[in-house]
Design a protein around this motif. Structure first.
Motif, PDB file in Angstrom:
ATOM      1  N   GLY A 143      19.574   7.529  -5.444  1.00 19.11           N
ATOM      2  CA  GLY A 143      19.790   6.571  -4.365  1.00 19.11           C
ATOM      3  C   GLY A 143      18.894   5.356  -4.551  1.00 19.11           C
ATOM      4  N   GLN A 144      19.486   4.201  -4.743  1.00 18.84           N
ATOM      5  CA  GLN A 144      18.703   3.004  -4.998  1.00 18.84           C
ATOM      6  C   GLN A 144      17.751   2.681  -3.856  1.00 18.84           C
ATOM      7  N   ASP A 145      18.113   3.045  -2.618  1.00 22.66           N
ATOM      8  CA  ASP A 145      17.272   2.728  -1.465  1.00 22.66           C
ATOM      9  C   ASP A 145      15.906   3.405  -1.543  1.00 22.66           C
ATOM     10  N   VAL A 146      15.842   4.611  -2.144  1.00 21.08           N
ATOM     11  CA  VAL A 146      14.558   5.302  -2.307  1.00 21.08           C
ATOM     12  C   VAL A 146      13.941   5.010  -3.668  1.00 21.08           C
ATOM     13  N   VAL A 147      14.742   5.089  -4.737  1.00 19.22           N
ATOM     14  CA  VAL A 147      14.223   4.858  -6.089  1.00 19.22           C
ATOM     15  C   VAL A 147      13.584   3.479  -6.207  1.00 19.22           C
ATOM     16  N   GLN A 148      14.141   2.514  -5.515  1.00 19.21           N
ATOM     17  CA  GLN A 148      13.612   1.144  -5.559  1.00 19.21           C
ATOM     18  C   GLN A 148      12.157   1.081  -5.076  1.00 19.21           C
ATOM     19  N   ARG A 149      11.809   1.995  -4.191  1.00 17.63           N
ATOM     20  CA  ARG A 149      10.453   2.001  -3.628  1.00 17.63           C
ATOM     21  C   ARG A 149       9.399   2.523  -4.599  1.00 17.63           C
ATOM     22  N   TYR A 150       9.819   3.200  -5.656  1.00 13.66           N
ATOM     23  CA  TYR A 150       8.864   3.712  -6.632  1.00 13.66           C
ATOM     24  C   TYR A 150       8.176   2.585  -7.391  1.00 13.66           C
ATOM     25  N   ASN A 151       8.753   1.386  -7.336  1.00 18.45           N
ATOM     26  CA  ASN A 151       8.172   0.235  -8.040  1.00 18.45           C
ATOM     27  C   ASN A 151       7.535  -0.785  -7.098  1.00 18.45           C
ATOM     28  N   THR A 152       7.363  -0.402  -5.825  1.00 16.59           N
ATOM     29  CA  THR A 152       6.786  -1.360  -4.876  1.00 16.59           C
ATOM     30  C   THR A 152       5.267  -1.244  -4.755  1.00 16.59           C
ATOM     31  N   THR A 153       4.685  -0.210  -5.373  1.00 14.78           N
ATOM     32  CA  THR A 153       3.230  -0.054  -5.363  1.00 14.78           C
ATOM     33  C   THR A 153       2.654  -0.582  -6.677  1.00 14.78           C
ATOM     34  N   LYS A 154       1.343  -0.745  -6.708  1.00 15.46           N
ATOM     35  CA  LYS A 154       0.716  -1.412  -7.855  1.00 15.46           C
ATOM     36  C   LYS A 154       0.678  -0.570  -9.122  1.00 15.46           C
ATOM     37  N   ASN A 155       0.749   0.764  -8.993  1.00 18.72           N
ATOM     38  CA  ASN A 155       0.732   1.602 -10.192  1.00 18.72           C
ATOM     39  C   ASN A 155       1.417   2.945  -9.928  1.00 18.72           C
TER      40      ASN A 155
ATOM     41  N   PRO B 186       0.823  -1.221   0.000  1.00 16.84           N
ATOM     42  CA  PRO B 186       0.000   0.000   0.000  1.00 16.84           C
ATOM     43  C   PRO B 186       0.851   1.264   0.000  1.00 16.84           C
ATOM     44  N   ALA B 187       0.311   2.325  -0.579  1.00 18.68           N
ATOM     45  CA  ALA B 187       1.044   3.582  -0.702  1.00 18.68           C
ATOM     46  C   ALA B 187       1.460   4.139   0.656  1.00 18.68           C
ATOM     47  N   MET B 188       0.603   4.027   1.657  1.00 20.58           N
ATOM     48  CA  MET B 188       0.923   4.556   2.981  1.00 20.58           C
ATOM     49  C   MET B 188       2.129   3.857   3.587  1.00 20.58           C
ATOM     50  N   VAL B 189       2.197   2.545   3.415  1.00 15.28           N
ATOM     51  CA  VAL B 189       3.337   1.791   3.949  1.00 15.28           C
ATOM     52  C   VAL B 189       4.619   2.197   3.226  1.00 15.28           C
ATOM     53  N   THR B 190       4.546   2.320   1.902  1.00 16.32           N
ATOM     54  CA  THR B 190       5.709   2.771   1.132  1.00 16.32           C
ATOM     55  C   THR B 190       6.124   4.178   1.547  1.00 16.32           C
ATOM     56  N   ALA B 191       5.138   5.043   1.779  1.00 10.47           N
ATOM     57  CA  ALA B 191       5.421   6.419   2.207  1.00 10.47           C
ATOM     58  C   ALA B 191       6.178   6.433   3.526  1.00 10.47           C
ATOM     59  N   MET B 192       5.720   5.640   4.486  1.00  6.74           N
ATOM     60  CA  MET B 192       6.371   5.596   5.791  1.00  6.74           C
ATOM     61  C   MET B 192       7.762   4.975   5.686  1.00  6.74           C
TER      62      MET B 192
ATOM     63  N   ALA C  68       2.379   5.206  -6.433  1.00  2.23           N
ATOM     64  CA  ALA C  68       3.766   5.583  -6.155  1.00  2.23           C
ATOM     65  C   ALA C  68       3.870   7.079  -5.879  1.00  2.23           C
ATOM     66  N   GLN C  69       3.185   7.886  -6.699  1.00  2.00           N
ATOM     67  CA  GLN C  69       3.184   9.334  -6.472  1.00  2.00           C
ATOM     68  C   GLN C  69       2.518   9.679  -5.144  1.00  2.00           C
ATOM     69  N   LYS C  70       1.461   8.962  -4.834  1.00  2.00           N
ATOM     70  CA  LYS C  70       0.765   9.176  -3.568  1.00  2.00           C
ATOM     71  C   LYS C  70       1.704   8.932  -2.382  1.00  2.00           C
TER      72      LYS C  70
ATOM     73  N   ALA D 186       7.878  13.500  -7.153  1.00  2.00           N
ATOM     74  CA  ALA D 186       6.577  12.862  -7.392  1.00  2.00           C
ATOM     75  C   ALA D 186       6.030  13.204  -8.774  1.00  2.00           C
ATOM     76  N   ILE D 187       6.188  14.456  -9.192  1.00  2.00           N
ATOM     77  CA  ILE D 187       5.630  14.897 -10.472  1.00  2.00           C
ATOM     78  C   ILE D 187       6.493  14.486 -11.654  1.00  2.00           C
ATOM     79  N   VAL D 188       7.809  14.534 -11.485  1.00  8.84           N
ATOM     80  CA  VAL D 188       8.728  14.336 -12.613  1.00  8.84           C
ATOM     81  C   VAL D 188       9.362  12.947 -12.640  1.00  8.84           C
ATOM     82  N   PHE D 189       9.961  12.530 -11.549  1.00  8.35           N
ATOM     83  CA  PHE D 189      10.821  11.346 -11.581  1.00  8.35           C
ATOM     84  C   PHE D 189      10.084  10.023 -11.374  1.00  8.35           C
ATOM     85  N   VAL D 190       9.021  10.026 -10.568  1.00  4.22           N
ATOM     86  CA  VAL D 190       8.271   8.774 -10.391  1.00  4.22           C
ATOM     87  C   VAL D 190       7.706   8.281 -11.723  1.00  4.22           C
TER      88      VAL D 190
END
Length: 509
Positions: A250-262, A43-49, A266-268, A90-94
């Motif tokens: 940073g791979q540690d953050v960028v990697q999380r952009y692909n952990t949500t379903k769409n 879920p987006a909230m879990v990824t956000a945290m 990810a932007q959320k 969120a607007i450009v890189f995700v």
């Protein structure tokens, strides 16, 4: 109140809970896709945290309140610059990274430029995060031992590192994300407890009067345009540019952009980090202020041997109720664990995707999964060993030191990414030129391990506020790459189409 065995029990239960999260999610980790991207089912909230917890390490949680205590609110306002980078990312890189469908940020560099650039980016990230993990393991231990001298620092460091490695290697990215979310809640809860206890010792109104009387809110240089000094402008600019590498390179953050379903989710997850960033400022300023009020109101005295990064752990251990002390200290270690677990998983991802797969392209997915898990253990042991070595050194202002290291190792790579994404006419030789020049500048500004002063006897380290180092390095890297492109010419069409912002995002709107 003295430290009690019950507090150790609380910390032990916390560590056990984190380990069992890894065991639980290990049942769902059947492939490298699960291990690296959590099967894109979080879920987006879990990824956000998780993004929040990854960025908010023990370096920040201990060192920034210590800076607020010793100086003013200024450094506690650093997250305001991060809000700007969050919106931009969120607007450009995700959308950009999601549509490229890459596992690591450095896969993109390989396609846009060359494998040598990809390897450069990946190795820089790996080295940077081995050092970062060591720092975030050693800092809370060093501070705790200073406040509680009977504790064996080597044993504590090794145990914290071992737990991180265990649940990360077993459960993969999904375990990391969910444990980060829990650690975020523990961390924020602990921070607000410290604020409440500190201010309630004299009352809120009296507390602010003490801060105003002691000039602990705004310094004379607060609005200064002298970038060698700490001011609100240098803090905002520095935290913005200092975060670019982490959020786009940073791979540690960028990697999380692909952990949500769409893409939308990810932007959320990024936009949800805005209130979390505001929370960071509140707890940093609040904790530092609460500690100053508590020890400078005339009611409580800070021992002469307790200073710097040891102030917060000392307060937690000696002045919070039994059980609560253990929970808050668990929050401090949670800040360390969230960063270490994220780094371990992302470093193993880079080792597997950027290096192993290039050397051995025909390996089975099962072999790569086992390699990723094994590499987590190896890297974890290396970082823990470095943390133990760091314990023998002095602490200094570790937060600003870390900002300098970020600029040195992350700034040149961030400049390559920005040049590649936004400037279609820049090719490989041009970014190599920008990287070399920006790295030389980085060494000149930071003088790591006294290397520059040994090579240049007359060298005098420039008076630049550490948080602005990334701004200077990234800017120089991009500008030099652009200028070099006039010499080396344009890249071929296959190095641009579908690999720059104008051909990936704009053309798909």
């Amino acid at each position: 109140m003295a430290w009690h065995w019950f507090d150790w029990g609380v910390i032990f239960l916390y560590f056990v809970a984190m380990f069992f999260i890894g065991v639980w999610f290990s049942k769902r980790t059947k492939s490298t896709q699960d291990y690296f991207n959590a099967g894109a089912r979080v879920p987006a909230m879990v990824t956000a945290m998780s993004i929040y917890a990854t960025a908010l390490s023990s370096i920040s949680f201990i060192a920034v309140p210590a800076s607020v205590y010793n100086n003013s609110w200024l450094l506690g306002m650093a997250p305001t610059g991060i809000i700007l980078i969050i919106i931009w990312v969120a607007i450009v890189f995700v959308p950009f990274f999601r549509r490229l469908n890459v596992t690591t940020a450095y896969e993109y560099l390989g396609s846009r430029f060359s494998y040598s650039i990809r390897l450069l980016g990946s190795l820089s990230f790996i080295i940077f995060h081995i050092i970062r993990m060591a720092i975030v393991l050693y800092l809370p231990t060093l501070a705790m031992v200073k406040a509680l001298p009977t504790v064996n620092p080597v044993l504590v460091t090794m145990l914290v590192g071992l737990f991180c490695v265990a649940y990360t290697s077993i459960g993969g990215m999904e375990a990391v994300l969910w444990s980060d979310a829990i650690q975020t809640l523990v961390l924020i809860f602990g921070a607000f407890l410290i604020i409440i206890v500190g201010f309630s010792s004299v009352g809120v109104s009296e507390g602010f009067s003490i801060l105003a009387k002691d000039n602990k809110m705004m310094t004379p240089d607060f609005f200064s345009f002298d970038f060698a000094k700490q001011s609100i402008w240098s803090i905002i600019i520095g935290s913005f540019f200092g975060s670019i590498y982490q959020y786009i390179g940073g791979q540690d953050v960028v990697q999380r952009y692909n952990t949500t379903k769409n893409e939308k989710e990810a932007q959320k997850s990024l936009f949800l980090n805005i209130p979390l960033a505001i929370t960071s400022s509140i707890i940093f300023i609040g904790m530092g202020s609460a500690l100053w009020i508590f020890f400078n109101s005339g009611k409580n005295t800070l021992p002469s041997n307790i200073d710097g990064n040891a102030i917060l752990p000392y307060f937690v251990m000696d002045y919070l109720p039994i059980g609560i002390s253990g929970l808050v200290l668990a929050g401090i270690f949670a800040a360390a664990q969230s960063t270490v677990s994220s780094s371990l998983n992302s470093v193993s991802t880079c080792l597997t995707k950027d290096i192993l797969e290039k050397l051995k392209p025909n390996l089975t997915d099962k072999f790569k999964l086992n390699f990723a898990r094994a590499s987590s253990w190896i890297v974890g042991f290396i970082s823990t060993y470095l943390a133990v070595k760091f314990l023998k050194g002095g602490q200094g202002d570790i937060y600003l030191y870390f900002q300098a290291i970020t600029g040195l190792l992350g700034g040149p790579i961030a400049s390559i990414l920005i040049a590649g994404i936004f400037f279609d006419k820049i090719e490989t030789k041009a970014v190599w030129t920008g990287f070399i020049v920006s790295t030389i500048v980085a060494f000149y500004l930071t003088d790591p391990a006294g290397i520059v002063s040994k090579l240049i006897p007359a060298y005098s380290k420039p008076q630049v506020f550490e948080m602005l180092i990334s701004f200077i390095i990234i800017g120089i890297g991009v500008v030099v790459s652009i200028l070099a492109s006039f010499v080396f010419g344009k890249p071929s069409e296959d190095k641009i189409k579908g690999l720059t912002y104008s051909t990936v995002v704009k053309n798909n709107k």
